[in-house]
Design a protein around this motif. Structure first.
Motif, PDB file in Angstrom:
ATOM      1  N   ILE A  99       0.861  -1.173   0.000  1.00 26.69           N
ATOM      2  CA  ILE A  99       0.000   0.000   0.000  1.00 26.69           C
ATOM      3  C   ILE A  99       0.899   1.224   0.000  1.00 26.69           C
ATOM      4  O   ILE A  99       1.779   1.361   0.848  1.00 26.69           O
ATOM      5  N   ALA A 100       0.678   2.108  -0.931  1.00 26.37           N
ATOM      6  CA  ALA A 100       1.476   3.320  -1.015  1.00 26.37           C
ATOM      7  C   ALA A 100       1.098   4.261   0.121  1.00 26.37           C
ATOM      8  O   ALA A 100      -0.073   4.430   0.434  1.00 26.37           O
ATOM      9  N   ALA A 101       2.103   4.853   0.728  1.00 26.19           N
ATOM     10  CA  ALA A 101       1.848   5.802   1.809  1.00 26.19           C
ATOM     11  C   ALA A 101       1.177   7.047   1.251  1.00 26.19           C
ATOM     12  O   ALA A 101       1.567   7.567   0.207  1.00 26.19           O
ATOM     13  N   LEU A 102       0.181   7.520   1.942  1.00 29.19           N
ATOM     14  CA  LEU A 102      -0.534   8.722   1.544  1.00 29.19           C
ATOM     15  C   LEU A 102      -0.267   9.784   2.587  1.00 29.19           C
ATOM     16  O   LEU A 102      -0.529   9.577   3.772  1.00 29.19           O
ATOM     17  N   GLU A 103       0.275  10.885   2.179  1.00 27.34           N
ATOM     18  CA  GLU A 103       0.584  11.964   3.103  1.00 27.34           C
ATOM     19  C   GLU A 103      -0.717  12.567   3.596  1.00 27.34           C
ATOM     20  O   GLU A 103      -1.521  13.076   2.822  1.00 27.34           O
ATOM     21  N   SER A 104      -0.950  12.449   4.901  1.00 28.37           N
ATOM     22  CA  SER A 104      -2.212  12.962   5.436  1.00 28.37           C
ATOM     23  C   SER A 104      -1.983  13.904   6.605  1.00 28.37           C
ATOM     24  O   SER A 104      -2.915  14.245   7.302  1.00 28.37           O
ATOM     25  N   SER A 105      -0.766  14.315   6.812  1.00 27.55           N
ATOM     26  CA  SER A 105      -0.496  15.191   7.935  1.00 27.55           C
ATOM     27  C   SER A 105       0.273  16.432   7.500  1.00 27.55           C
ATOM     28  O   SER A 105       1.306  16.767   8.049  1.00 27.55           O
ATOM     29  N   ILE A 106      -0.229  17.095   6.504  1.00 29.80           N
ATOM     30  CA  ILE A 106       0.400  18.325   6.042  1.00 29.80           C
ATOM     31  C   ILE A 106      -0.349  19.492   6.671  1.00 29.80           C
ATOM     32  O   ILE A 106      -1.557  19.640   6.504  1.00 29.80           O
ATOM     33  N   ALA A 107       0.393  20.290   7.419  1.00 28.70           N
ATOM     34  CA  ALA A 107      -0.199  21.411   8.151  1.00 28.70           C
ATOM     35  C   ALA A 107      -0.038  22.707   7.373  1.00 28.70           C
ATOM     36  O   ALA A 107       0.763  22.801   6.445  1.00 28.70           O
ATOM     37  N   GLY A 108      -0.796  23.687   7.777  1.00 31.62           N
ATOM     38  CA  GLY A 108      -0.656  25.045   7.267  1.00 31.62           C
ATOM     39  C   GLY A 108      -0.480  25.978   8.452  1.00 31.62           C
ATOM     40  O   GLY A 108      -1.143  25.815   9.474  1.00 31.62           O
ATOM     41  N   PHE A 109       0.432  26.935   8.345  1.00 24.76           N
ATOM     42  CA  PHE A 109       0.684  27.893   9.412  1.00 24.76           C
ATOM     43  C   PHE A 109       0.627  29.306   8.854  1.00 24.76           C
ATOM     44  O   PHE A 109       1.169  29.575   7.784  1.00 24.76           O
ATOM     45  N   ALA A 110      -0.009  30.201   9.585  1.00 23.08           N
ATOM     46  CA  ALA A 110      -0.021  31.619   9.238  1.00 23.08           C
ATOM     47  C   ALA A 110       0.483  32.386  10.443  1.00 23.08           C
ATOM     48  O   ALA A 110       0.027  32.158  11.567  1.00 23.08           O
ATOM     49  N   GLY A 111       1.445  33.282  10.218  1.00 18.53           N
ATOM     50  CA  GLY A 111       1.970  34.036  11.347  1.00 18.53           C
ATOM     51  C   GLY A 111       3.046  35.012  10.938  1.00 18.53           C
ATOM     52  O   GLY A 111       3.248  35.300   9.757  1.00 18.53           O
ATOM     53  N   PHE A 112       3.741  35.514  11.960  1.00 20.60           N
ATOM     54  CA  PHE A 112       4.739  36.557  11.775  1.00 20.60           C
ATOM     55  C   PHE A 112       6.124  35.967  11.573  1.00 20.60           C
ATOM     56  O   PHE A 112       6.535  35.053  12.286  1.00 20.60           O
ATOM     57  N   ALA A 113       6.836  36.510  10.596  1.00 23.39           N
ATOM     58  CA  ALA A 113       8.216  36.121  10.311  1.00 23.39           C
ATOM     59  C   ALA A 113       8.951  37.369   9.840  1.00 23.39           C
ATOM     60  O   ALA A 113       8.337  38.282   9.268  1.00 23.39           O
ATOM     61  N   PRO A 114      10.259  37.436  10.037  1.00 24.76           N
ATOM     62  CA  PRO A 114      11.003  38.630   9.652  1.00 24.76           C
ATOM     63  C   PRO A 114      11.233  38.779   8.147  1.00 24.76           C
ATOM     64  O   PRO A 114      11.588  39.854   7.674  1.00 24.76           O
ATOM     65  N   GLY A 115      11.020  37.736   7.380  1.00 28.44           N
ATOM     66  CA  GLY A 115      11.227  37.797   5.934  1.00 28.44           C
ATOM     67  C   GLY A 115      10.331  36.796   5.241  1.00 28.44           C
ATOM     68  O   GLY A 115       9.544  36.103   5.883  1.00 28.44           O
ATOM     69  N   GLY A 116      10.449  36.757   3.927  1.00 29.50           N
ATOM     70  CA  GLY A 116       9.646  35.819   3.155  1.00 29.50           C
ATOM     71  C   GLY A 116       8.502  36.505   2.433  1.00 29.50           C
ATOM     72  O   GLY A 116       8.177  37.657   2.716  1.00 29.50           O
ATOM     73  N   PRO A 117       7.888  35.799   1.493  1.00 35.47           N
ATOM     74  CA  PRO A 117       6.813  36.407   0.698  1.00 35.47           C
ATOM     75  C   PRO A 117       5.554  36.671   1.523  1.00 35.47           C
ATOM     76  O   PRO A 117       5.229  35.923   2.439  1.00 35.47           O
ATOM     77  N   LEU A 118       4.865  37.745   1.169  1.00 36.36           N
ATOM     78  CA  LEU A 118       3.596  38.095   1.816  1.00 36.36           C
ATOM     79  C   LEU A 118       2.389  37.744   0.946  1.00 36.36           C
ATOM     80  O   LEU A 118       1.265  37.737   1.433  1.00 36.36           O
ATOM     81  N   ASP A 119       2.629  37.456  -0.315  1.00 35.76           N
ATOM     82  CA  ASP A 119       1.530  37.283  -1.262  1.00 35.76           C
ATOM     83  C   ASP A 119       1.223  35.830  -1.620  1.00 35.76           C
ATOM     84  O   ASP A 119       0.357  35.550  -2.431  1.00 35.76           O
ATOM     85  N   ARG A 120       1.931  34.885  -1.007  1.00 34.23           N
ATOM     86  CA  ARG A 120       1.697  33.475  -1.321  1.00 34.23           C
ATOM     87  C   ARG A 120       2.160  32.601  -0.165  1.00 34.23           C
ATOM     88  O   ARG A 120       3.011  32.999   0.624  1.00 34.23           O
ATOM     89  N   ALA A 121       1.605  31.407  -0.095  1.00 33.49           N
ATOM     90  CA  ALA A 121       2.038  30.413   0.884  1.00 33.49           C
ATOM     91  C   ALA A 121       3.205  29.636   0.286  1.00 33.49           C
ATOM     92  O   ALA A 121       3.284  29.443  -0.927  1.00 33.49           O
ATOM     93  N   VAL A 122       4.117  29.204   1.140  1.00 35.72           N
ATOM     94  CA  VAL A 122       5.305  28.470   0.711  1.00 35.72           C
ATOM     95  C   VAL A 122       5.287  27.094   1.363  1.00 35.72           C
ATOM     96  O   VAL A 122       5.078  26.967   2.568  1.00 35.72           O
ATOM     97  N   ARG A 123       5.503  26.059   0.552  1.00 35.55           N
ATOM     98  CA  ARG A 123       5.572  24.689   1.081  1.00 35.55           C
ATOM     99  C   ARG A 123       7.008  24.415   1.496  1.00 35.55           C
ATOM    100  O   ARG A 123       7.937  24.629   0.717  1.00 35.55           O
ATOM    101  N   VAL A 124       7.191  23.954   2.744  1.00 42.42           N
ATOM    102  CA  VAL A 124       8.529  23.632   3.239  1.00 42.42           C
ATOM    103  C   VAL A 124       8.540  22.201   3.771  1.00 42.42           C
ATOM    104  O   VAL A 124       7.540  21.714   4.286  1.00 42.42           O
ATOM    105  N   ASP A 125       9.693  21.539   3.620  1.00 42.62           N
ATOM    106  CA  ASP A 125       9.841  20.142   4.022  1.00 42.62           C
ATOM    107  C   ASP A 125      10.742  19.952   5.238  1.00 42.62           C
ATOM    108  O   ASP A 125      11.025  18.820   5.615  1.00 42.62           O
ATOM    109  N   SER A 126      11.212  21.050   5.829  1.00 42.10           N
ATOM    110  CA  SER A 126      12.058  20.960   7.021  1.00 42.10           C
ATOM    111  C   SER A 126      12.091  22.330   7.686  1.00 42.10           C
ATOM    112  O   SER A 126      11.754  23.352   7.077  1.00 42.10           O
ATOM    113  N   PHE A 127      12.551  22.335   8.939  1.00 43.85           N
ATOM    114  CA  PHE A 127      12.689  23.623   9.613  1.00 43.85           C
ATOM    115  C   PHE A 127      13.771  24.455   8.940  1.00 43.85           C
ATOM    116  O   PHE A 127      13.664  25.680   8.851  1.00 43.85           O
TER     117      PHE A 127
END
Length: 146
Positions: free
Chosen positions: A36-64
């Motif tokens: 059985i192929a693993a199905l990714e079912s635990s992908i979170a979304g976070f919205a908050g304050f950061a000192p840099g990065g885009p303001l107009d789109r969400a970014v997918r990240v795979d590590s801290f």
């Protein structure tokens, strides 16, 4: 008296060879080698304050580390993605430390303690950007309080 074949020497009843093969607990099933192929079912979304990065789109990240690279202030890279009074970087770090594999992050244009929750809900705000995505199964706004 019951009819049927006589018992064998050890007292057990003889079994038809075809029936024995069909009932045998040991054998190879044709689908046993398929996985059985693993199905990714635990992908979170976070919205908050950061000192840099885009303001107009969400970014997918795979590590801290990928989060830090995308959301740190380029003029102060040693500070990383942390903002005084902000909780976003801590939440993302906790997500990955607890086994998370991927998340989406949307930066909110404000400073901790200076913006109402409505800053997260505008037309191009963090929660709106994350809500438009199909992938996150849970969305958090660790800096939305007050």
């Amino acid at each position: 008296m019951a009819s049927g074949p006589p018992p064998t020497q050890n007292g057990s009843m003889p079994v038809d060879a075809d029936a024995s093969a069909a009932l045998s607990p040991v054998g190879t099933l044709p689908l046993a080698e398929r996985r059985i192929a693993a199905l990714e079912s635990s992908i979170a979304g976070f919205a908050g304050f950061a000192p840099g990065g885009p303001l107009d789109r969400a970014v997918r990240v795979d590590s801290f580390e990928a989060f830090a690279a995308a959301f740190s202030d380029p003029s102060a890279p040693q500070a990383g993605p942390f903002v005084a009074g902000g909780r976003l970087a801590h939440a993302v770090r906790g997500f990955f430390r607890n086994g998370g594999r991927a998340c989406w992050v949307a930066r909110v244009a404000a400073a901790p303690g200076s913006s109402p929750v409505s800053a997260f809900l505008g037309p191009a705000a963090g929660l709106t950007l994350l809500g438009a995505l199909d992938e996150p199964t849970v969305i958090a706004a660790p800096d939305a309080y007050g």
